[in-house]
Design an enzyme around this catalytic site. Sequence first.
Site, PDB file in Angstrom:
ATOM      1  N   ARG A   1      -5.166   6.450  -2.134  1.00 53.52           N
ATOM      2  CA  ARG A   1      -5.445   7.843  -2.503  1.00 53.52           C
ATOM      3  C   ARG A   1      -6.693   8.398  -1.822  1.00 53.52           C
ATOM      4  O   ARG A   1      -6.855   9.593  -1.676  1.00 53.52           O
ATOM      5  CB  ARG A   1      -5.566   7.947  -4.028  1.00 53.52           C
ATOM      6  CG  ARG A   1      -5.932   9.311  -4.584  1.00 53.52           C
ATOM      7  CD  ARG A   1      -4.910  10.368  -4.200  1.00 53.52           C
ATOM      8  NE  ARG A   1      -5.257  11.667  -4.763  1.00 53.52           N
ATOM      9  CZ  ARG A   1      -6.188  12.489  -4.277  1.00 53.52           C
ATOM     10  NH1 ARG A   1      -6.898  12.134  -3.220  1.00 53.52           N
ATOM     11  NH2 ARG A   1      -6.426  13.659  -4.832  1.00 53.52           N
ATOM     12  N   LYS A   2      -7.623   7.508  -1.465  1.00 49.93           N
ATOM     13  CA  LYS A   2      -8.889   7.904  -0.820  1.00 49.93           C
ATOM     14  C   LYS A   2      -9.609   9.003  -1.618  1.00 49.93           C
ATOM     15  O   LYS A   2      -9.889  10.090  -1.133  1.00 49.93           O
ATOM     16  CB  LYS A   2      -8.664   8.355   0.620  1.00 49.93           C
ATOM     17  CG  LYS A   2      -8.128   7.261   1.549  1.00 49.93           C
ATOM     18  CD  LYS A   2      -8.039   7.752   2.988  1.00 49.93           C
ATOM     19  CE  LYS A   2      -7.623   6.634   3.926  1.00 49.93           C
ATOM     20  NZ  LYS A   2      -6.211   6.264   3.790  1.00 49.93           N
TER      21      LYS A   2
ATOM     22  N   GLY B   1     -17.374  13.035  -9.664  1.00 50.61           N
ATOM     23  CA  GLY B   1     -16.867  12.052 -10.610  1.00 50.61           C
ATOM     24  C   GLY B   1     -15.820  12.554 -11.581  1.00 50.61           C
ATOM     25  O   GLY B   1     -14.792  11.909 -11.794  1.00 50.61           O
TER      26      GLY B   1
ATOM     27  N   ASP C   1     -14.207  13.055  -4.329  1.00 49.78           N
ATOM     28  CA  ASP C   1     -14.687  14.266  -4.987  1.00 49.78           C
ATOM     29  C   ASP C   1     -15.740  13.886  -6.023  1.00 49.78           C
ATOM     30  O   ASP C   1     -16.101  12.712  -6.166  1.00 49.78           O
ATOM     31  CB  ASP C   1     -13.515  14.996  -5.643  1.00 49.78           C
ATOM     32  CG  ASP C   1     -13.672  16.513  -5.595  1.00 49.78           C
ATOM     33  OD1 ASP C   1     -14.799  16.993  -5.857  1.00 49.78           O
ATOM     34  OD2 ASP C   1     -12.683  17.210  -5.306  1.00 49.78           O
TER      35      ASP C   1
ATOM     36  N   LYS D   1       0.844  -1.196   0.000  1.00 45.35           N
ATOM     37  CA  LYS D   1       0.000   0.000   0.000  1.00 45.35           C
ATOM     38  C   LYS D   1       0.878   1.244   0.000  1.00 45.35           C
ATOM     39  O   LYS D   1       1.760   1.382   0.843  1.00 45.35           O
ATOM     40  CB  LYS D   1      -0.927   0.013   1.222  1.00 45.35           C
ATOM     41  CG  LYS D   1      -1.948   1.161   1.190  1.00 45.35           C
ATOM     42  CD  LYS D   1      -2.974   1.017   2.293  1.00 45.35           C
ATOM     43  CE  LYS D   1      -2.431   1.382   3.663  1.00 45.35           C
ATOM     44  NZ  LYS D   1      -2.188   2.845   3.794  1.00 45.35           N
ATOM     45  N   THR D   2       0.635   2.121  -0.948  1.00 44.00           N
ATOM     46  CA  THR D   2       1.437   3.327  -1.091  1.00 44.00           C
ATOM     47  C   THR D   2       0.616   4.582  -0.843  1.00 44.00           C
ATOM     48  O   THR D   2      -0.613   4.585  -0.959  1.00 44.00           O
ATOM     49  CB  THR D   2       2.026   3.419  -2.516  1.00 44.00           C
ATOM     50  OG1 THR D   2       0.950   3.415  -3.475  1.00 44.00           O
ATOM     51  CG2 THR D   2       2.945   2.253  -2.801  1.00 44.00           C
TER      52      THR D   2
END
Length: 268
Positions: free
Chosen positions: A88-89, A94, A92, A56-57
């Site tokens: 990145r989560k 689309g 926002d 995971k980055t």
Amino acid sequence: MPYVKRAKQAKNPAARSLFELMARKQTNLCVAADLTVAENVLALADTIGPDIVLLKTHVDIIEDFTPDFTEQLTKLAEKHNFMIFEDRKFADIGNTVRLQYSKGIYKIGEWADFVNVHIVPGSGVIKGIEQGMEETEFEFPRGIIILSQMSSKGNMATGDYMATAVGLAHVYKKSVAGHIGNGSNAEELKKLTSVTEAGHIVFTPGIQLGSHGDTLEQQYATPQSAIYAGSDCIIVGRGIYEAESAEKEAKKYRQAAWGAYVQRVKGK
């Protein structure tokens, strides 16, 4: 149900690949490489690669990022046979999410097998990632992980929020690979895993062998408690990369989590 059988029920190709990889490699360990220097992330990946199924980055915290970093990282993933999850989560509308995924300096869609999303914006955040996937030139199995729960103290990803997340995963099962669950709280985690489809993977941060929390309200539980509560893949960060020997510590977590999975499948 064993990972091999669940792979056959996965509608998302990346989820299917990860189920099969966990079974073949006999590890359900994901390591969070929350480091800020590219060379350090790559060195960690090379060291622990044989023991993990997923890295995971947080690409946006790397202070010396260049496109060469992701090129080297994908080579290590191929060398050690692990997949990449960019944390990145996205959260926002689309169209913005579509651009964040496929454009900019990071071009996440070109190298990340998985990304995750908050569902606060509604289904548009998933549709945006889907469109971004279609627009990238690279063809490989990719999946979306929904943040259905969180492991930080006082988080609001509970109750109706979690139920909505599970509902969206069901609707968009071809692009959704699974869920982030609250690994630090077995009872909360069971609320998610009890309603998650067999073809979806539950990933759990908030895992450490010896700590109960930190100064920024992160909470922790053991690999065994998370796996017994239904987690499929544990996520460990500081417990491994801050250890005196990341390699030895990764092996400890791998053995603990895989052993718990084997016992769970046996019904013990």
